[in-house]
Design a protein around this motif. Structure first.
Motif, PDB file in Angstrom:
ATOM      1  N   LEU A   1      37.423  42.068  58.358  1.00 43.61           N
ATOM      2  CA  LEU A   1      37.511  41.688  56.949  1.00 43.61           C
ATOM      3  C   LEU A   1      38.705  40.774  56.689  1.00 43.61           C
ATOM      4  N   ASP A   2      39.689  40.792  57.596  1.00 42.38           N
ATOM      5  CA  ASP A   2      40.873  39.956  57.435  1.00 42.38           C
ATOM      6  C   ASP A   2      40.520  38.468  57.442  1.00 42.38           C
ATOM      7  N   ARG A   3      39.345  38.117  57.957  1.00 41.52           N
ATOM      8  CA  ARG A   3      38.938  36.714  58.022  1.00 41.52           C
ATOM      9  C   ARG A   3      38.338  36.204  56.713  1.00 41.52           C
ATOM     10  N   ILE A   4      38.146  37.097  55.765  1.00 39.17           N
ATOM     11  CA  ILE A   4      37.507  36.731  54.494  1.00 39.17           C
ATOM     12  C   ILE A   4      38.567  36.347  53.468  1.00 39.17           C
ATOM     13  N   THR A   5      38.273  35.365  52.653  1.00 39.27           N
ATOM     14  CA  THR A   5      39.234  34.931  51.641  1.00 39.27           C
ATOM     15  C   THR A   5      39.463  36.009  50.591  1.00 39.27           C
ATOM     16  N   ALA A   6      40.652  36.000  50.023  1.00 43.36           N
ATOM     17  CA  ALA A   6      41.016  36.996  49.012  1.00 43.36           C
ATOM     18  C   ALA A   6      40.068  36.943  47.817  1.00 43.36           C
ATOM     19  N   GLU A   7      39.628  35.749  47.447  1.00 38.56           N
ATOM     20  CA  GLU A   7      38.760  35.604  46.273  1.00 38.56           C
ATOM     21  C   GLU A   7      37.408  36.283  46.486  1.00 38.56           C
ATOM     22  N   ARG A   8      36.821  36.136  47.675  1.00 36.56           N
ATOM     23  CA  ARG A   8      35.528  36.765  47.948  1.00 36.56           C
ATOM     24  C   ARG A   8      35.669  38.288  47.976  1.00 36.56           C
ATOM     25  N   ILE A   9      36.763  38.774  48.567  1.00 34.49           N
ATOM     26  CA  ILE A   9      37.014  40.216  48.582  1.00 34.49           C
ATOM     27  C   ILE A   9      37.211  40.731  47.159  1.00 34.49           C
ATOM     28  N   ARG A  10      37.997  40.018  46.379  1.00 34.71           N
ATOM     29  CA  ARG A  10      38.243  40.418  44.983  1.00 34.71           C
ATOM     30  C   ARG A  10      36.936  40.561  44.207  1.00 34.71           C
ATOM     31  N   ASP A  11      36.052  39.583  44.338  1.00 31.59           N
ATOM     32  CA  ASP A  11      34.810  39.613  43.563  1.00 31.59           C
ATOM     33  C   ASP A  11      33.936  40.798  43.954  1.00 31.59           C
ATOM     34  N   GLU A  12      33.843  41.095  45.242  1.00 25.48           N
ATOM     35  CA  GLU A  12      33.035  42.239  45.678  1.00 25.48           C
ATOM     36  C   GLU A  12      33.673  43.551  45.241  1.00 25.48           C
ATOM     37  N   PHE A  13      35.005  43.640  45.366  1.00 22.15           N
ATOM     38  CA  PHE A  13      35.679  44.880  44.977  1.00 22.15           C
ATOM     39  C   PHE A  13      35.541  45.133  43.484  1.00 22.15           C
ATOM     40  N   THR A  14      35.626  44.086  42.687  1.00 27.27           N
ATOM     41  CA  THR A  14      35.472  44.241  41.239  1.00 27.27           C
ATOM     42  C   THR A  14      34.096  44.807  40.909  1.00 27.27           C
ATOM     43  N   LYS A  15      33.063  44.305  41.567  1.00 31.79           N
ATOM     44  CA  LYS A  15      31.706  44.825  41.342  1.00 31.79           C
ATOM     45  C   LYS A  15      31.601  46.277  41.787  1.00 31.79           C
ATOM     46  N   LEU A  16      32.273  46.618  42.890  1.00 34.63           N
ATOM     47  CA  LEU A  16      32.269  48.006  43.361  1.00 34.63           C
ATOM     48  C   LEU A  16      32.916  48.923  42.330  1.00 34.63           C
ATOM     49  N   LEU A  17      34.108  48.545  41.872  1.00 35.53           N
ATOM     50  CA  LEU A  17      34.831  49.409  40.940  1.00 35.53           C
ATOM     51  C   LEU A  17      34.072  49.538  39.621  1.00 35.53           C
ATOM     52  N   CYS A  18      33.266  48.542  39.285  1.00 37.12           N
ATOM     53  CA  CYS A  18      32.482  48.586  38.058  1.00 37.12           C
ATOM     54  C   CYS A  18      31.091  49.173  38.281  1.00 37.12           C
ATOM     55  N   GLY A  19      30.851  49.727  39.453  1.00 39.42           N
ATOM     56  CA  GLY A  19      29.551  50.333  39.734  1.00 39.42           C
ATOM     57  C   GLY A  19      29.340  51.620  38.976  1.00 39.42           C
ATOM     58  N   ALA A  20      28.091  52.091  39.002  1.00 38.46           N
ATOM     59  CA  ALA A  20      27.759  53.338  38.313  1.00 38.46           C
ATOM     60  C   ALA A  20      28.471  54.526  38.935  1.00 38.46           C
ATOM     61  N   ASP A  21      28.756  54.443  40.236  1.00 39.38           N
ATOM     62  CA  ASP A  21      29.414  55.534  40.954  1.00 39.38           C
ATOM     63  C   ASP A  21      30.535  54.963  41.824  1.00 39.38           C
ATOM     64  N   PRO A  22      31.628  54.503  41.210  1.00 37.05           N
ATOM     65  CA  PRO A  22      32.699  53.877  41.990  1.00 37.05           C
ATOM     66  C   PRO A  22      33.334  54.813  43.004  1.00 37.05           C
ATOM     67  N   ILE A  23      33.285  56.118  42.753  1.00 40.68           N
ATOM     68  CA  ILE A  23      33.938  57.071  43.657  1.00 40.68           C
ATOM     69  C   ILE A  23      33.304  57.015  45.047  1.00 40.68           C
ATOM     70  N   THR A  24      31.977  56.935  45.106  1.00 40.57           N
ATOM     71  CA  THR A  24      31.295  56.841  46.389  1.00 40.57           C
ATOM     72  C   THR A  24      31.749  55.584  47.134  1.00 40.57           C
ATOM     73  N   GLY A  25      31.830  54.464  46.431  1.00 43.69           N
ATOM     74  CA  GLY A  25      32.269  53.226  47.057  1.00 43.69           C
ATOM     75  C   GLY A  25      33.710  53.293  47.525  1.00 43.69           C
ATOM     76  N   LEU A  26      34.589  53.879  46.716  1.00 38.07           N
ATOM     77  CA  LEU A  26      35.998  53.979  47.084  1.00 38.07           C
ATOM     78  C   LEU A  26      36.188  54.871  48.305  1.00 38.07           C
ATOM     79  N   ARG A  27      35.464  55.976  48.353  1.00 40.53           N
ATOM     80  CA  ARG A  27      35.556  56.862  49.524  1.00 40.53           C
ATOM     81  C   ARG A  27      35.120  56.130  50.791  1.00 40.53           C
ATOM     82  N   LEU A  28      34.060  55.329  50.680  1.00 40.22           N
ATOM     83  CA  LEU A  28      33.598  54.563  51.831  1.00 40.22           C
ATOM     84  C   LEU A  28      34.678  53.595  52.310  1.00 40.22           C
TER      85      LEU A  28
END
Length: 486
Positions: free
Chosen positions: A216-243
């Motif tokens: 994942l270190d090869r991915i730009t910060a912006e692409r990681i940010r966008d995916e993480f934002t969608k994860l945290l805004c998911g219906a069940d963010p806890i499952t995503g965070l644990r993963l």
């Protein structure tokens, strides 16, 4: 398909229901989709509804944004759309995508792709494909690798996406290693879909995420940010965070989250900070009134980020985290800057982290009206979020303590409302503006006016509103003490 992910007989009955969902959803959009399909066929090309659109149709939640793929290249797609689409845009042209609007639907038509990835940035390098099967094979997950051909509505599912959708499992069309090797961001997308859809990742996918987390270190910060934002805004963010934590992905871009898993021994007495944080995030979600409040969720996630650095064990075995809100605010600001979040979003999250402990002095009965004014003034327009964050932070299992904290905060909110009714707490300003200060002191614009303004604001916070005469008397008293006037 492995035994773990194979659907049971009952699941197969659900597949028919899923197909019925898809038919109902497609009927809603088919006047536009089928008409577009016929235009492509007349021009000698294919058109297929694909990816998330098919997945969401099967789930009965198809929106107004439709994704299509075609063998037509962008220039040909443009010719087919002109004269039919109400508007057309080419912002995704370099990736083979042309956008259009028709009858309230947003359409994106992308040329078949057989894409590879830059070995340094891992950004996609577009290579046009020649077939639907080739296009579907390169997609991230089987649930996104299904297609409905238009206008005949032929269903194509070469990788078992329908079965995986029924089993609520996230699996890759090729091996997870091949898929994540092509684009490591897909590992984060797996966690994001788990959070959004409440699905489980297949054991093979989980293993690959763990073994390849460093990629994942090869991915730009912006692409990681966008995916993480969608994860945290998911219906069940806890499952995503644990993963993210369990696979080691969080360590690559959000180590503060992993760092909350503090070692707990039989003598050190403190709650599990990691589990507490996940509960606070869950509580914050429950306080949202409409949609995702990312600022609130991010503040809930990082509110205790400063605890690992401030942990101390006293002689009595009790653990303390003095000033962890100050350290946490600094860490939050640095992390969100590294993830390329906008400055205004970062500032709001950081302020909430810095303020989240302020309330805990209220229950001792030591707060004056001036302390309440300062609490409101420091929070500013973040006050509603601060209310929610503070309430979310109460995770004690001691019912008596929880009830007391809730009652204390109820009392604080009532007190704020009372003072608000008497004063304009939303806009705490000095009782004299800059012009009045300059006129009364006979000074030009400059530092003296700023100092006088700051003093009057402090008086406003401490004593409440002053009438004009009292404000002028106070300003003159201050000016004399400062040696500005005789």
């Amino acid at each position: 398909m492995s035994e773990a992910s194979a659907p049971h007989a009952a699941d197969r009955r659900e597949l028919t229901a899923a197909q019925r969902n898809a038919v109902a959803e497609l009927l809603r959009v088919s006047p536009v989709a089928d008409e577009l399909g016929r235009r492509f066929v007349r021009a000698g090309h294919e058109l297929h509804l694909v990816g998330g659109s098919v997945r969401d149709a099967l789930l009965g939640r198809l929106g107004d944004d439709l994704d299509f793929c075609t063998d037509a290249h962008p220039d040909e797609t443009l010719r087919i759309l002109k004269g039919w689409a109400e508007s057309i845009w080419e912002t995704g042209r370099e990736f083979g995508t042309i956008g259009a609007q028709r009858d309230g639907l947003q359409l994106e038509i992308t040329t078949f792709r057989a894409e590879s990835y830059d070995q340094v940035s891992r950004n996609p390098v577009v290579v046009y494909g020649t077939s639907l099967d080739e296009d579907l094979k390169r997609r991230d997950f089987t649930i996104n690798a299904m297609a409905v051909s238009l206008p005949e509505h032929r269903f194509t599912d070469p990788h078992g996406g329908l079965d995986d959708l029924s089993a609520k499992v996230i699996r890759t069309p090729s091996t997870p290693g091949e898929s994540f090797g092509d684009d490591p961001l897909r590992m984060l997308r797996a966690a994001r879909f788990a959070a959004q859809l409440r699905f489980a990742v297949h054991p093979d996918v989980h293993t690959a995420m763990t073994e390849m987390a460093a990629d994942l270190d090869r991915i730009t910060a912006e692409r990681i940010r966008d995916e993480f934002t969608k994860l945290l805004c998911g219906a069940d963010p806890i499952t995503g965070l644990r993963l993210l934590v369990d696979t080691g992905l969080a360590e690559r871009f959000l180590p503060e989250l992993t760092g909350l898993k503090l070692e707990i021994d039989e003598h050190a007495q403190h709650k599990d900070v990691y589990e507490h944080t996940l509960t606070v995030v869950e509580n914050a979600v429950s306080y949202e009134e409409e949609g995702c409040d990312f600022i609130l969720r991010m503040a809930a996630l990082l509110h205790d980020a400063g605890k690992p650095a401030t942990k101390a064990v006293g002689s009595d075995g009790r653990v303390s985290f003095h000033h962890h809100e100050v350290v946490g605010a600094r860490l939050t600001k640095a992390r969100m800057k590294a993830m390329r979040y906008p400055k205004d979003v970062t500032a709001k999250v950081t302020a909430l982290v810095a303020l989240h402990l302020r309330f805990y002095g209220y229950g001792r009965g030591e707060w004056t009206d001036s302390a309440v004014r300062r609490y409101v003034a420091d929070a500013g327009d973040l006050l509603p979020r601060l209310h929610k964050l503070t309430r979310s932070d109460c995770t004690t299992r001691n019912r008596r303590k929880a009830a007391q904290l809730a009652a204390d905060y109820d009392a604080l909110e009532e007190r704020i409302a009372r003072i608000e009714a008497e004063e304009d707490l939303a806009r705490v300003r000095p009782d004299l503006d800059g012009n009045a200060i300059m006129e009364l002191l006979g000074v030009p614009p400059g530092p003296v006016v700023g100092r006088a303004w700051k003093h009057l604001k402090e008086q406003r916070l401490e004593h409440g509103p002053l009438d004009r005469d009292a404000a002028e008397v106070e300003l003159l008293r201050w000016a004399r003490a400062e040696g500005l006037i005789d």
